[in-house]
Design an enzyme around this catalytic site. Structure first.
Site, short mmCIF file in Angstrom:
data_model
loop_
_atom_site.label_atom_id
_atom_site.label_comp_id
_atom_site.label_asym_id
_atom_site.label_seq_id
_atom_site.Cartn_x
_atom_site.Cartn_y
_atom_site.Cartn_z
N LYS A 1 37.88 64.07 58.28
CA LYS A 1 38.89 63.22 58.84
C LYS A 1 40.14 63.28 58.01
CE LYS A 1 35.48 59.87 60.40
NZ LYS A 1 34.91 58.55 60.21
N GLY A 2 40.01 63.58 56.75
CA GLY A 2 41.13 63.49 55.82
C GLY A 2 42.31 64.38 56.14
N GLU B 1 43.35 71.58 55.16
CA GLU B 1 42.53 70.62 54.42
C GLU B 1 43.41 69.59 53.74
OE1 GLU B 1 39.93 69.19 53.72
OE2 GLU B 1 38.24 70.47 53.34
N ASP B 2 42.84 68.43 53.49
CA ASP B 2 43.54 67.42 52.72
C ASP B 2 43.49 67.75 51.24
OD1 ASP B 2 40.79 66.92 52.52
OD2 ASP B 2 40.95 64.79 52.96
N ASP C 1 38.60 70.61 46.29
CA ASP C 1 38.00 70.03 45.09
C ASP C 1 37.06 71.07 44.49
OD1 ASP C 1 36.25 68.32 43.43
OD2 ASP C 1 37.27 66.66 44.40
N PHE D 1 40.43 60.43 41.26
CA PHE D 1 40.03 60.15 42.64
C PHE D 1 41.22 59.60 43.39
CE2 PHE D 1 38.02 58.13 46.23
CZ PHE D 1 37.15 59.14 46.63
N VAL D 2 41.66 60.34 44.44
CA VAL D 2 42.87 59.98 45.16
C VAL D 2 42.58 59.53 46.58
CG1 VAL D 2 44.44 61.41 43.79
CG2 VAL D 2 43.25 62.43 45.72
N ASP E 1 40.23 58.96 51.72
CA ASP E 1 39.67 57.62 51.70
C ASP E 1 38.75 57.37 50.52
OD1 ASP E 1 36.48 57.46 53.05
OD2 ASP E 1 37.54 59.37 52.92
N ARG F 1 42.90 55.31 54.03
CA ARG F 1 43.40 56.50 54.71
C ARG F 1 44.84 56.31 55.21
NH1 ARG F 1 39.46 60.30 55.74
NH2 ARG F 1 37.35 59.51 56.01
#
Length: 174
Positions: free
Chosen positions: A41-42, A97-98, A101, A150-151, A157, A163
């Site tokens: 969803k990101g 992609e958001d 990682d 962690f963002v 989210d 979000r």
């Protein structure tokens, strides 16, 4: 445990960078059509803004691929939650992609998509965390390289919260 959000990247910084990426994609695909695949969803916030800034013809599709639970660490298990609606054979695909990682999820996804015979395929991410990489993934278009924090915001989210923030923030726990 309470959390609060510290701004890492402002809405204005995001807008400027997305415009720059859109212009680069438009140059790279001049005379062609691009097919954007959003990883939900990101990635949806980023892809919508990016698509508006690309000047060549654009088509869109969505996938939901997950390796995260409700916490802040990747579980390492990749699961396809929603597959594409249309074939990608012969298309110029850009996976949007958001955040990149560990690279596990994207490595799996890209291998699966290559098997569907696109004409070309590139990867575009708003955020890249190279310090967390455990699987080498080539990113063709990168918005920002960020530290291993962690963002949230702009589609990202924490337990389905944050979000909708118009900026990227770091989650800090009290």
């Amino acid at each position: 445990m309470a959390e609060h959000i510290k701004v890492l990247l402002t809405e204005e910084e995001l807008s400027v960078k997305i415009q720059t990426i859109g212009e680069q994609i438009s140059r790279d695909y001049a005379g062609k059509e691009v097919h954007l695949i959003c990883v939900l969803k990101g990635g949806v916030f980023f892809m919508c803004e990016l698509a508006k800034r690309i000047t060549v013809p654009v088509s869109l599709d969505f996938m939901a691929v997950s390796s995260y639970g409700s916490g802040t660490k990747s579980g390492g298990v990749v699961k396809i939650v929603k597959d594409l609606d249309e074939p990608i054979k012969g298309k110029h695909v850009i996976v949007v992609e958001d955040i990149v990682d560990s690279g596990r999820t994207l490595s799996y996804l890209l291998e699966m998509l290559w098997a569907r015979n696109p004409e070309s395929m590139r990867l575009c991410t708003l955020l890249d965390k190279p310090d967390r990489r455990v699987v080498d993934v080539k990113v063709d278009y990168t918005g920002f390289k960020i530290p291993d924090e962690f963002v949230v915001g702009y589609g990202l989210d924490y337990g389905q919260k944050y979000r909708n923030l118009p900026y990227i923030g770091v989650v800090e726990f009290d």
